[in-house]
Design a protein around this motif. Structure first.
Motif, PDB file in Angstrom:
ATOM      1  N   ALA A  82       0.845  -1.188   0.000  1.00 39.60           N
ATOM      2  CA  ALA A  82       0.000   0.000   0.000  1.00 39.60           C
ATOM      3  C   ALA A  82       0.882   1.240   0.000  1.00 39.60           C
ATOM      4  O   ALA A  82       2.084   1.156   0.240  1.00 39.60           O
ATOM      5  CB  ALA A  82      -0.887   0.001   1.247  1.00 39.60           C
ATOM      6  N   ASP A  83       0.270   2.387  -0.260  1.00 41.20           N
ATOM      7  CA  ASP A  83       1.046   3.623  -0.167  1.00 41.20           C
ATOM      8  C   ASP A  83       1.101   4.064   1.298  1.00 41.20           C
ATOM      9  O   ASP A  83       0.593   3.381   2.187  1.00 41.20           O
ATOM     10  CB  ASP A  83       0.478   4.708  -1.102  1.00 41.20           C
ATOM     11  CG  ASP A  83      -0.900   5.201  -0.682  1.00 41.20           C
ATOM     12  OD1 ASP A  83      -1.378   4.853   0.428  1.00 41.20           O
ATOM     13  OD2 ASP A  83      -1.530   5.947  -1.460  1.00 41.20           O
ATOM     14  N   ASP A  87      -3.500   3.104   1.296  1.00 40.55           N
ATOM     15  CA  ASP A  87      -4.305   2.697   0.135  1.00 40.55           C
ATOM     16  C   ASP A  87      -3.575   1.641  -0.675  1.00 40.55           C
ATOM     17  O   ASP A  87      -2.402   1.816  -1.010  1.00 40.55           O
ATOM     18  CB  ASP A  87      -4.601   3.904  -0.756  1.00 40.55           C
ATOM     19  CG  ASP A  87      -5.529   4.886  -0.056  1.00 40.55           C
ATOM     20  OD1 ASP A  87      -6.389   4.427   0.714  1.00 40.55           O
ATOM     21  OD2 ASP A  87      -5.366   6.095  -0.253  1.00 40.55           O
ATOM     22  N   PRO A  88      -4.231   0.536  -1.004  1.00 37.50           N
ATOM     23  CA  PRO A  88      -3.562  -0.560  -1.711  1.00 37.50           C
ATOM     24  C   PRO A  88      -3.078  -0.168  -3.098  1.00 37.50           C
ATOM     25  O   PRO A  88      -3.664   0.698  -3.753  1.00 37.50           O
ATOM     26  CB  PRO A  88      -4.641  -1.644  -1.793  1.00 37.50           C
ATOM     27  CG  PRO A  88      -5.926  -0.956  -1.570  1.00 37.50           C
ATOM     28  CD  PRO A  88      -5.647   0.254  -0.723  1.00 37.50           C
ATOM     29  N   ASN A  90      -2.588  -0.385  -6.989  1.00 40.28           N
ATOM     30  CA  ASN A  90      -3.384  -0.912  -8.105  1.00 40.28           C
ATOM     31  C   ASN A  90      -2.671  -2.123  -8.673  1.00 40.28           C
ATOM     32  O   ASN A  90      -1.462  -2.286  -8.516  1.00 40.28           O
ATOM     33  CB  ASN A  90      -3.589   0.162  -9.181  1.00 40.28           C
ATOM     34  CG  ASN A  90      -4.707   1.101  -8.789  1.00 40.28           C
ATOM     35  OD1 ASN A  90      -4.464   2.141  -8.184  1.00 40.28           O
ATOM     36  ND2 ASN A  90      -5.935   0.722  -9.105  1.00 40.28           N
ATOM     37  N   ARG A 153       0.888   7.967  -5.775  1.00 37.20           N
ATOM     38  CA  ARG A 153      -0.441   8.117  -6.372  1.00 37.20           C
ATOM     39  C   ARG A 153      -0.282   8.864  -7.698  1.00 37.20           C
ATOM     40  O   ARG A 153       0.478   9.829  -7.775  1.00 37.20           O
ATOM     41  CB  ARG A 153      -1.361   8.915  -5.427  1.00 37.20           C
ATOM     42  CG  ARG A 153      -1.683   8.182  -4.139  1.00 37.20           C
ATOM     43  CD  ARG A 153      -2.378   9.066  -3.115  1.00 37.20           C
ATOM     44  NE  ARG A 153      -1.490  10.071  -2.536  1.00 37.20           N
ATOM     45  CZ  ARG A 153      -0.539   9.822  -1.631  1.00 37.20           C
ATOM     46  NH1 ARG A 153      -0.319   8.584  -1.200  1.00 37.20           N
ATOM     47  NH2 ARG A 153       0.227  10.794  -1.147  1.00 37.20           N
ATOM     48  N   ARG A 155      -2.621  10.927 -10.246  1.00 39.42           N
ATOM     49  CA  ARG A 155      -3.955  11.531 -10.367  1.00 39.42           C
ATOM     50  C   ARG A 155      -4.058  12.170 -11.739  1.00 39.42           C
ATOM     51  O   ARG A 155      -3.378  13.167 -12.038  1.00 39.42           O
ATOM     52  CB  ARG A 155      -4.129  12.573  -9.251  1.00 39.42           C
ATOM     53  CG  ARG A 155      -5.332  13.519  -9.371  1.00 39.42           C
ATOM     54  CD  ARG A 155      -6.666  12.790  -9.383  1.00 39.42           C
ATOM     55  NE  ARG A 155      -7.752  13.668  -8.958  1.00 39.42           N
ATOM     56  CZ  ARG A 155      -8.458  14.478  -9.754  1.00 39.42           C
ATOM     57  NH1 ARG A 155      -8.176  14.550 -11.046  1.00 39.42           N
ATOM     58  NH2 ARG A 155      -9.440  15.215  -9.251  1.00 39.42           N
ATOM     59  N   VAL A 163      -2.582   3.879  -7.594  1.00 35.78           N
ATOM     60  CA  VAL A 163      -1.382   3.844  -6.752  1.00 35.78           C
ATOM     61  C   VAL A 163      -0.409   2.896  -7.439  1.00 35.78           C
ATOM     62  O   VAL A 163      -0.742   1.731  -7.691  1.00 35.78           O
ATOM     63  CB  VAL A 163      -1.699   3.346  -5.333  1.00 35.78           C
ATOM     64  CG1 VAL A 163      -0.430   3.344  -4.485  1.00 35.78           C
ATOM     65  CG2 VAL A 163      -2.777   4.214  -4.681  1.00 35.78           C
ATOM     66  N   ARG A 303     -10.734   6.152  -7.898  1.00 36.00           N
ATOM     67  CA  ARG A 303      -9.555   5.272  -7.812  1.00 36.00           C
ATOM     68  C   ARG A 303      -9.872   4.027  -8.610  1.00 36.00           C
ATOM     69  O   ARG A 303     -10.864   3.348  -8.347  1.00 36.00           O
ATOM     70  CB  ARG A 303      -9.273   4.952  -6.339  1.00 36.00           C
ATOM     71  CG  ARG A 303      -8.106   4.042  -6.043  1.00 36.00           C
ATOM     72  CD  ARG A 303      -6.740   4.616  -6.397  1.00 36.00           C
ATOM     73  NE  ARG A 303      -6.453   5.973  -5.962  1.00 36.00           N
ATOM     74  CZ  ARG A 303      -5.978   6.322  -4.775  1.00 36.00           C
ATOM     75  NH1 ARG A 303      -5.718   5.412  -3.872  1.00 36.00           N
ATOM     76  NH2 ARG A 303      -5.734   7.589  -4.484  1.00 36.00           N
ATOM     77  N   GLU A 306     -11.988   0.823  -7.544  1.00 33.55           N
ATOM     78  CA  GLU A 306     -12.904   1.086  -6.437  1.00 33.55           C
ATOM     79  C   GLU A 306     -14.272   1.510  -6.961  1.00 33.55           C
ATOM     80  O   GLU A 306     -14.390   2.040  -8.067  1.00 33.55           O
ATOM     81  CB  GLU A 306     -12.377   2.238  -5.565  1.00 33.55           C
ATOM     82  CG  GLU A 306     -11.202   1.871  -4.714  1.00 33.55           C
ATOM     83  CD  GLU A 306     -10.760   3.020  -3.806  1.00 33.55           C
ATOM     84  OE1 GLU A 306      -9.827   2.810  -3.040  1.00 33.55           O
ATOM     85  OE2 GLU A 306     -11.351   4.131  -3.876  1.00 33.55           O
ATOM     86  N   ARG A 310     -13.579   9.186  -4.249  1.00 35.03           N
ATOM     87  CA  ARG A 310     -12.920   9.624  -3.027  1.00 35.03           C
ATOM     88  C   ARG A 310     -12.468  11.067  -3.197  1.00 35.03           C
ATOM     89  O   ARG A 310     -12.339  11.562  -4.313  1.00 35.03           O
ATOM     90  CB  ARG A 310     -11.734   8.731  -2.695  1.00 35.03           C
ATOM     91  CG  ARG A 310     -10.755   8.582  -3.842  1.00 35.03           C
ATOM     92  CD  ARG A 310      -9.444   7.963  -3.419  1.00 35.03           C
ATOM     93  NE  ARG A 310      -9.548   6.612  -2.936  1.00 35.03           N
ATOM     94  CZ  ARG A 310      -8.755   6.104  -1.997  1.00 35.03           C
ATOM     95  NH1 ARG A 310      -7.819   6.878  -1.453  1.00 35.03           N
ATOM     96  NH2 ARG A 310      -8.883   4.852  -1.615  1.00 35.03           N
TER      97      ARG A 310
END
Ligand code: MTE
Length: 342
Positions: A82-83, A87-88, A90, A153, A155, A163, A303, A306, A310
């Protein structure tokens, strides 16, 4: 003018997870050794738009929530799952099949199959302009920079995010090697324009080649990396092989792929997106949930993988490392026409 500089990133250590453990964790956790090494112009992009050490490290800035994971890329070494925000990652599948790479296609799912046979070797990156020691780097020389893993991440200005466990090295290391002169203020990056192997560059909709730019102080920030791999493997063509930029606090369109030319310059470079859609993608455009794109909100993001949306974080969650760069009121980091020097 003055994008301020700051140092002071602290480096605590962390552990390396054995590859076998890493590989078995979740279906999206893939691992392997790194061998050697405004849709339609005028509205396209729904666009888009350090640590030295032996072993594995985290780069942190003092608060756990602001950490960025950095790991040495060794055959068999692996990353966290995860980061630093928990957050896991991708999946490898998601990262390599949902791509923005307009030189191949404006259809994200079509990029990977179209880029499958794109020739990424031999490869050279010419670094010049306002530098004391201009140099053309072969791929082997780029891979000779210590490759570390960084979980960032990404974006996209379109409102989706992932991620990604990148492998690469700080852009600053390459720039320091060529010694920018005191006149250098910006860095201009250019993607290969390969008409034979990139069907998209025959499209008259865009002013090829893909060009992006950073202020020199942005480029020297430790978070800005040149990536040569992800998930412990060499980059695939769809992700910008063999070498691409990753600037995690800026919208994804800044993270230019398959770079062949880097120039230190004294005037702000005109990027492909500034030319194609000048009211939408300004030079200093930076992830900012409070400033909407002219055609959609930037307050939230999807994300990949998901359900639902978010909240988007200011500077994509990297404010502690980069907010100081923009203290000068002469810089407006919002996108579009406002993303210019006032
Ligand atoms: N670089 C080039 N040369 N061409 C592109 O179309 N798209 C950008 C950026 N770099 C692009 C590019 C955009 S809009 C995004 S969001 C990211 O690449 C996507 O990177 P990824 O496909 O590896 O996730």
């Amino acid at each position: 003018m003055l994008i301020k500089k700051r140092s002071g990133i602290e480096i605590p250590s962390s552990e390396i997870t054995p590859e076998s453990v890493y590989l078995s964790r979740r279906q999206f956790m893939r691992g392997a050794a790194l061998s050697t090494a405004a849709v339609a112009a005028g509205g396209l992009l729904a666009a888009c738009g350090a640590a030295e050490a032996d072993g594995t490290e985290n780069i942190a800035t003092g608060s756990a929530a602001e950490e960025s994971v950095v790991q040495t890329a060794m055959p068999g070494s692996v990353s966290a799952t995860a980061d630093e925000l928990g957050d896991p990652l991708n999946s490898f599948e998601e990262i390599t099949t949902y791509n923005n790479y307009y030189e191949f296609s404006t259809n994200k799912e079509a990029v990977a199959p179209l880029a499958k046979d794109f020739p990424t070797a031999p490869w050279r990156v010419e670094v010049g302009g306002l530098v004391n020691k201009p140099k053309t780097f072969g791929l082997e020389e780029l891979l000779a920079f210590e490759q570390k893993e960084r979980i960032y991440r990404l974006r996209c200005v379109e409102g989706w995010s992932m991620v990604i466990p990148w492998l690469g090295f700080p852009l600053a290391k390459l720039l320091n090697e060529v010694e920018p002169t005191s006149a250098a203020q910006f860095v201009r990056f250019e993607t290969i324009e390969d008409k034979e192997n990139m069907p998209g560059v025959n499209s008259p909709l865009f002013p090829w080649p893909y060009v992006e730019g950073l202020h020199l102080d942005e480029a020297m920030n430790d978070l800005a990396i040149l990536s040569t791999g992800l998930y412990g493997k060499a980059l695939l063509p769809q992700n910008g092989a063999p070498i691409r930029l990753v600037v995690p606090w800026k919208y994804g369109f800044k993270s230019i792929k398959s770079i062949v030319k880097i120039d230190l310059v004294d005037t702000m470079p005109q990027s492909l997106w500034m030319k194609a859609a000048p009211t939408e993608y300004g030079f200093f455009a930076t992830v900012n949930p409070n400033v909407d794109h002219p055609r959609w909100s930037q307050a939230t993001e999807r994300r990949i993988g998901e359900f639902g949306r978010r909240e988007t974080l200011m500077f994509n969650g990297y404010g502690e490392q980069v907010a100081h760069l923009y203290d000068d009121p002469n810089y407006d980091t919002t996108q579009g026409t406002q993303g210019q020097i006032r």
